[in-house]
Write a protein that holds these residues in place. Structure first.
Motif, PDB file in Angstrom:
ATOM      1  N   LEU A   1     -19.254  15.647 -30.518  1.00 29.71           N
ATOM      2  CA  LEU A   1     -20.348  16.452 -31.058  1.00 29.71           C
ATOM      3  C   LEU A   1     -21.701  15.774 -30.894  1.00 29.71           C
ATOM      4  CD1 LEU A   1     -18.642  17.618 -34.375  1.00 29.71           C
ATOM      5  CD2 LEU A   1     -18.782  18.849 -32.200  1.00 29.71           C
ATOM      6  N   SER A   2     -21.713  14.438 -31.016  1.00 28.81           N
ATOM      7  CA  SER A   2     -22.980  13.718 -30.890  1.00 28.81           C
ATOM      8  C   SER A   2     -22.705  12.263 -30.566  1.00 28.81           C
ATOM      9  CB  SER A   2     -23.808  13.818 -32.180  1.00 28.81           C
ATOM     10  OG  SER A   2     -23.140  13.158 -33.252  1.00 28.81           O
TER      11      SER A   2
ATOM     12  N   PRO B   1     -28.524  -2.831 -33.820  1.00 29.86           N
ATOM     13  CA  PRO B   1     -28.223  -1.393 -33.730  1.00 29.86           C
ATOM     14  C   PRO B   1     -26.817  -1.168 -33.189  1.00 29.86           C
ATOM     15  CG  PRO B   1     -30.378  -1.894 -32.809  1.00 29.86           C
ATOM     16  CD  PRO B   1     -29.707  -3.208 -33.036  1.00 29.86           C
ATOM     17  N   LEU B   2     -26.220  -0.083 -33.656  1.00 28.89           N
ATOM     18  CA  LEU B   2     -24.859   0.251 -33.255  1.00 28.89           C
ATOM     19  C   LEU B   2     -24.817   1.680 -32.734  1.00 28.89           C
ATOM     20  CD1 LEU B   2     -22.952  -1.367 -36.261  1.00 28.89           C
ATOM     21  CD2 LEU B   2     -23.213  -2.314 -33.970  1.00 28.89           C
ATOM     22  N   ARG B   3     -23.656   2.106 -32.346  1.00 25.41           N
ATOM     23  CA  ARG B   3     -23.481   3.423 -31.750  1.00 25.41           C
ATOM     24  C   ARG B   3     -22.562   4.262 -32.629  1.00 25.41           C
ATOM     25  NH1 ARG B   3     -20.486   4.221 -25.932  1.00 25.41           N
ATOM     26  NH2 ARG B   3     -20.990   6.420 -25.573  1.00 25.41           N
ATOM     27  N   LEU B   4     -23.000   5.453 -32.970  1.00 31.42           N
ATOM     28  CA  LEU B   4     -22.218   6.366 -33.803  1.00 31.42           C
ATOM     29  C   LEU B   4     -21.830   7.589 -32.975  1.00 31.42           C
ATOM     30  CD1 LEU B   4     -21.129   7.187 -36.608  1.00 31.42           C
ATOM     31  CD2 LEU B   4     -23.344   8.271 -37.029  1.00 31.42           C
TER      32      LEU B   4
ATOM     33  N   PRO C   1     -30.819   7.061 -37.877  1.00 33.40           N
ATOM     34  CA  PRO C   1     -30.770   7.361 -36.440  1.00 33.40           C
ATOM     35  C   PRO C   1     -31.968   6.743 -35.722  1.00 33.40           C
ATOM     36  CG  PRO C   1     -30.472   9.350 -37.767  1.00 33.40           C
ATOM     37  CD  PRO C   1     -30.935   8.279 -38.697  1.00 33.40           C
ATOM     38  N   ILE C   2     -31.709   6.181 -34.524  1.00 37.85           N
ATOM     39  CA  ILE C   2     -32.765   5.588 -33.713  1.00 37.85           C
ATOM     40  C   ILE C   2     -32.985   6.386 -32.433  1.00 37.85           C
ATOM     41  CG2 ILE C   2     -33.477   3.525 -32.435  1.00 37.85           C
ATOM     42  CD1 ILE C   2     -31.835   1.859 -34.389  1.00 37.85           C
TER      43      ILE C   2
ATOM     44  N   ARG D   1     -29.002   2.461 -36.958  1.00 34.61           N
ATOM     45  CA  ARG D   1     -29.043   1.216 -37.721  1.00 34.61           C
ATOM     46  C   ARG D   1     -28.283   1.490 -39.015  1.00 34.61           C
ATOM     47  NH1 ARG D   1     -31.925  -2.937 -36.576  1.00 34.61           N
ATOM     48  NH2 ARG D   1     -33.394  -1.724 -35.326  1.00 34.61           N
ATOM     49  N   ILE D   2     -27.233   0.709 -39.233  1.00 36.60           N
ATOM     50  CA  ILE D   2     -26.326   0.995 -40.329  1.00 36.60           C
ATOM     51  C   ILE D   2     -26.854   0.390 -41.627  1.00 36.60           C
ATOM     52  CG2 ILE D   2     -24.849  -1.053 -40.138  1.00 36.60           C
ATOM     53  CD1 ILE D   2     -23.581   2.558 -40.546  1.00 36.60           C
TER      54      ILE D   2
END
Length: 388
Positions: free
Chosen positions: A234-235, A253-256, A218-219, A240-241
């Motif tokens: 939920l979030s 970086p990506l979005r989860l 998590p960033i 960073r995968i």
């Protein structure tokens, strides 16, 4: 009705005739396509002998300007003709199709929205090029081929398809078919970090469901809106995968986005994307529409006469898949809507000459309106139930 469809395809059919013409040939590629289309719209024609019988009738040959098509000739032609020559015809029909009714929340997307998946089709165990699966329980050896499909969610039509043996990699098939300006929506089987990097490098976007084993760092935690929470989010986290320095991972970086599953409260959906401009709620809406490609596979298997392949060669099987896609697009063009089982049944009646096309289209529109009202009533009942 059959002649009407042939007129829609006339230019491409003439191209097929010229491409594969030969002085000694009596059955040409365009005639083979017509025979396959007739079988597509008549599910009872589930075999080459039945197609042969149809074209033994002089009235049918006269109406469709076709020769006799013996079973042995059909079988040989399916091995001889190149199915890839049908792709210009498929692309031409695809470009004529309009955007259908869809969820208004998808209107903010800038790219073509494609749901990607593959599905197995069982074939005879004697077909050597297909994958053999052996069941120890039943002591049965079975062959499988796999159809790889990209389904255009906004237009409700197939956008791309290939057929391979059962061993072929889904991720590699997608990698070979990548285009610029698309938004690929995928399930867990496509979680391959190099593939995600390739999609970004191609100038496209992705949304993929992560496996439980996926690791990430998590960033930044992004704030949720009221609409996000109402949509079950939920979030929303910048991540960073990957976790091993020596293993290929997505370079940026990506979005989860995690979304609750009401039936599985301890197993939320984990959705990874490179799109930061969309709301978290929209990300969940997009992924729910991935199910449309599963419905399309159901359409092929249950409605479009795919209980039996007419050929055992890769060329013949691929040709049958392509012609099924062409038949699906013809229905979409005539009805102006995403094809359903009702449309297929009614258009089959029109092709068989049981009713005029204008009456068939009117009945199809009436049925769609009834289905739409029923869906709205069901959503209203569900909303009332959830509010209590």
């Amino acid at each position: 009705m059959g002649r009407r469809f042939i007129r829609l395809l006339d230019g491409q059919l003439q191209h097929l005739r010229k491409h594969c013409s030969h002085g000694n040939r009596r059955l040409f590629y365009d005639q083979l396509v017509v025979a396959h289309l007739l079988a597509f719209f008549n599910p009872i024609l589930a075999g080459l002998r039945k197609i042969e019988d149809v074209f033994d009738v002089p009235a049918v040959r006269r109406r469709l300007k076709m020769p006799r098509v013996p079973k042995s000739t059909l079988a040989e032609a399916q091995r001889l003709f190149d199915p890839e020559l049908l792709l210009p015809l498929f692309e031409s029909l695809k470009e004529r199709a309009n955007i259908q009714e869809h969820d208004a929340r998808l209107d903010g997307l800038t790219n073509k929205l494609l749901a990607v998946d593959g599905s197995f089709f069982a074939v005879a165990s004697r077909i050597a090029w297909a994958l053999y699966n052996h069941s120890a329980k039943n002591n049965v050896t079975q062959g499988n081929v796999r159809a790889h499909v990209h389904f255009d969610i906004l237009r409700g039509i197939p956008d791309h398809a290939t057929l391979t043996d059962g061993r072929a990699s889904e991720t590699e098939q997608l990698r070979q078919a990548l285009k610029t300006g698309c938004f690929y929506v995928m399930d867990r089987g496509f979680q391959q970090y190099q593939l995600l990097d390739d999609i970004i490098a191609k100038g496209s976007d992705f949304l993929v469901r992560l496996r439980k084993t996926a690791r990430y760092e998590p960033i930044e935690v992004r704030p949720l809106t009221a609409a996000d929470r109402a949509g079950g989010v939920l979030s929303d986290t910048l991540v960073r995968i990957g976790w091993r320095a020596n293993r290929t991972a997505v370079t940026q970086p990506l979005r989860l986005v995690e979304i609750a599953q009401p039936d599985k409260p301890d197993r939320p959906l984990r959705l990874l994307t490179n799109r930061f401009d969309l709301s978290a709620e929209t990300i969940g809406v997009i992924y729910r529409h991935r199910w449309q490609v599963e419905l399309f596979f159901r359409w092929l298997k249950c409605m479009a006469n795919f209980g039996h392949f007419y050929s055992e060669s890769p060329q013949g099987m691929t040709m049958q898949v392509y012609i099924a896609l062409i038949g699906t697009l013809l229905i979409a063009l005539e009805t102006g809507a995403r094809p359903s089982s009702y449309d297929y049944a009614l258009m089959s009646m029109a092709v068989a000459g049981l009713a005029p096309l204008d009456q068939i289209l009117a009945q199809a529109a009436k049925r769609r309106a009834k289905c739409r009202r029923a869906a709205e009533q069901q959503r209203a009942r569900k909303a009332r139930k959830n509010s209590h």
